[in-house]
Scaffold this active site. Structure first.
Site, short mmCIF file in Angstrom:
data_model
loop_
_atom_site.label_atom_id
_atom_site.label_comp_id
_atom_site.label_asym_id
_atom_site.label_seq_id
_atom_site.Cartn_x
_atom_site.Cartn_y
_atom_site.Cartn_z
N HIS A 137 0.81 -1.23 0.00
CA HIS A 137 0.00 0.00 0.00
C HIS A 137 0.84 1.28 0.00
CE1 HIS A 137 -3.66 -2.24 0.50
NE2 HIS A 137 -3.34 -2.70 1.69
N ASP A 172 -3.26 -10.66 -1.92
CA ASP A 172 -3.75 -10.10 -0.66
C ASP A 172 -5.23 -9.72 -0.82
OD1 ASP A 172 -2.16 -8.59 1.87
OD2 ASP A 172 -4.08 -7.65 1.35
N HIS A 174 -6.61 -7.14 0.13
CA HIS A 174 -6.71 -5.70 -0.18
C HIS A 174 -6.06 -5.41 -1.53
CE1 HIS A 174 -6.76 -5.98 4.30
NE2 HIS A 174 -7.74 -5.09 4.16
N ASP A 261 -4.76 -12.62 4.19
CA ASP A 261 -5.98 -12.04 4.76
C ASP A 261 -7.24 -12.28 3.93
OD1 ASP A 261 -4.85 -10.36 2.89
OD2 ASP A 261 -4.73 -8.61 4.22
ZN LIG Z 1 -4.20 -6.99 3.15
#
Ligand SMILES: [Zn+2]
Ligand SMILES: [Zn+2]
Length: 395
Positions: A137, A172, A174, A261
Site C-alpha cells: 500500500h 492479498d 486488499h 488475509d
Molecule cells: Zn491486506
C-alpha cells in the site's frame, strides 16, 4: 507422510528472507500487523527444513528514491528519531503510526525484497520468499495501510533497471494500490490484483477501469470480488486470468504477494478463501515462473491477521510450492504444542492439525456464497476479455 528433511535435501531450496531486523517492523502491541506472526510462521517453515538465507538490511536512500519522493524519505527518518514529529504523509495516529527506528525497520523490509531480487537476477537462486515483505500500500509520497516503503514495487523497479518485463501478482485481500500507482505508466510492468471489492474494503480502489496510464494501458489488471467469495470463486478466477495474461504479456520475472488475509478466518476482511486454495495459487504462480520467466520468482508475504491458525500455514504453502514439494498431511505436533497457549491467549485457537483446510474452511456454504463465487468467475472472464483486447504482445 514423507520424511520432510530427506526430501528437502533433494530439491533446490528457495532463498528464505528473514533476520533480526524482520521483527523490528513493529507498530506496537495493539496493532494488527504484529511481528508476533514471525514466531509461529518462521518456526513452521523451519520445521519443514527451511533455513533463513538472507537477513534484511536497510535499502539505501538512493535505492528508496527509485520509487519514493526524497521529501517523504526524509519525513520518515525524522518521525523515526523524533516522537514529537507532527503527523504527515500518512505517518501518524491510525493505520501507520510512527515508532522509534521506523526508518531503519521499514528500509530493511524494502532491502530484503531488493537483495532477494538481486540474487534472482544474478542467477544465484530461481525462487526467493520474503514473508515479512509485501507492503503493497505504500505510495510514492505517503505511508498507507501499515506500509511505509513499498518493497514489492522496489524489487520490481530493480528488475526494470535490467530492462526485464515484470508480472506482479497480488493475492492479498486488499487491492495492491501502491504497486499499481508506482508502476502505473510503465508498460513493462503487468500488475494483477485479486481482492475484496473497494466498495466494501480498504483502500477503496482496484476496479476494472483502472488500466494503467499512457502506453501502459492494459497492463494494470484488477479483479474485485464480492464479500463472501470463497475458494470456489477465488481460485478459478485466478486460473482463468493468470495463465492467459502471462501468455500475452510474456514476463521475464514474476513478483507475487501472498497476503493471507483473504482467508475465511481473517478478522479484517470478508472473503472465505482457504489455505488449500492459497497453496494451489502459489503452485500456479510457480508454474508460470517456469513457463515464461526462466524460473525467476520473488514471493512475498503481506497481510494476514489470524497469526496462529492462518498465516503460518499460508507461508508454508508458498514455501512448499517454491520448493516443489508436496504438502505434508499434518502440521508438526511439536509446533502446535509450542504455540497453543499463545493462540489461546489471542483467541486464535486451536492450532490447526492440517496444512490444508476442509472445504469452505469448514463453514456452511450458503446461496449468497455460491452467488459470490459464480460472480467472481464472471468478473475474471470479463476483465481478462477486456484486457486481451487492449494489451499488446511484446514486440
Ligand atoms: Zn491486506
Ligand atoms: Zn519453481
Amino acid at each position: 507422510m514423507p520424511n520432510v528433511l530427506d526430501e528437502a535435501a533433494t530439491q533446490p531450496a528457495p532463498l528464505l528472507v528473514f533476520g533480526p531486523r524482520s521483527t523490528t517492523y513493529d507498530f506496537g502491541p495493539s496493532h494488527p500487523l504484529t511481528p508476533r506472526r514471525f514466531g509461529p510462521g518462521i518456526s513452521l517453515l523451519e520445521a519443514l527444513g527451511a533455513v533463513p538465507g538472507l537477513a534484511p538490511e536497510p535499502a539505501t536512500d538512493d535505492e528508496l528514491g527509485w520509487i519514493h519522493e526524497d521529501a517523504y524519505i526524509e519525513h520518515v527518518k525524522l518521525a523515526s528519531r523524533d516522537a514529537s514529529t507532527p503527523p504527515r504523509a500518512g505517518v501518524g495516529p491510525g493505520d501507520t503510526p510512527r515508532f522509534d527506528g521506523m526508518h531503519e525497520a521499514s528500509a530493511a523490509v524494502a532491502g530484503g525484497s531488493l537483495r532477494a531480487m538481486e540474487a534472482i537476477l544474478r542467477g544465484d537462486v530461481e525462487h526467493a520468499f520474503h514473508p515479512g515483505g509485501g507492503l503493497h500500500h505504500a505510495m510514492p509520497a505517503r505511508a498507507s495501510g501499515f506500509c511505509v516503503f513499498d518493497d514489492p514495487a522496489l524489487a520490481i523497479a530493480r528488475a526494470r533497471r535490467d530492462d526485464l518485463r515484470v508480472m506482479y501478482i497480488d493475492l492479498d485481500v486488499h487491492h495492491g494500490d501502491g504497486v499499481q500507482a508506482i508502476h502505473w505508466s510503465d508498460p513493462g510492468v503487468l500488475t494483477v490484483s485479486i481482492h475484496e471489492t473497494g466498495l466494501a474494503l480498504f483502500p477503496g480502489t482496484g476496479f476494472p477501469e483502472e488500466l494503467g496510464g499512457g502506453a501502459a494501458v492494459g497492463t494494470k489488471v484488477n479483479l474485485p470480488l464480492d464479500p463472501g467469495t470463497g475458494e470456489l470463486g477465488w481460485l478459478p478466477a485466478l486460473e482463468l486470468a493468470l495463465p492467459a495474461l502471462a501468455e500475452r504479456f510474456r514476463p521475464e520475472v514474476i513478483v507475487s504477494q501472498h497476503g493471507a488475509d483473504a482467508h475465511a478466518f481473517d478478522p479484517l476482511a470478508h472473503l472465505r478463501v482457504t489455505t488449500t486454495a492459497m497453496g494451489a495459487a502459489a503452485r500456479l504462480v510457480d508454474s508460470l515462473a517456469h513457463r515464461w520467466a526462466g524460473g525467476r520468482w520473488l514471493a512475498t508475504g503481506g497481510g494476514g491477521y489470524d497469526v496462529y491458525r492462518v498465516v503460518p500455514r499460508a507461508w508454508a504453502h508458498v514455501w512448499l510450492a517454491a520448493s516443489h514439494r508436496d504438502v505434508p498431511t499434518t502440521t508438526p505436533p511439536e509446533w502446535r504444542e509450542r504455540w497453543a497457549a499463545d493462540a489461546e491467549r489471542y483467541g486464535q485457537a486451536p492450532m490447526p492439525e492440517a496444512f490444508d483446510d476442509p472445504p469452505n474452511a469448514g463453514l456452511p456454504y450458503r446461496a449468497p456464497d455460491e452467488a459470490a463465487d459464480a460472480r467472481a468467475i464472471r468478473i475474471s472472464e470479463e476483465v481478462v476479455g477486456e484486457i486481451l483486447e487492449v494489451l499488446p504482445a511484446p514486440a
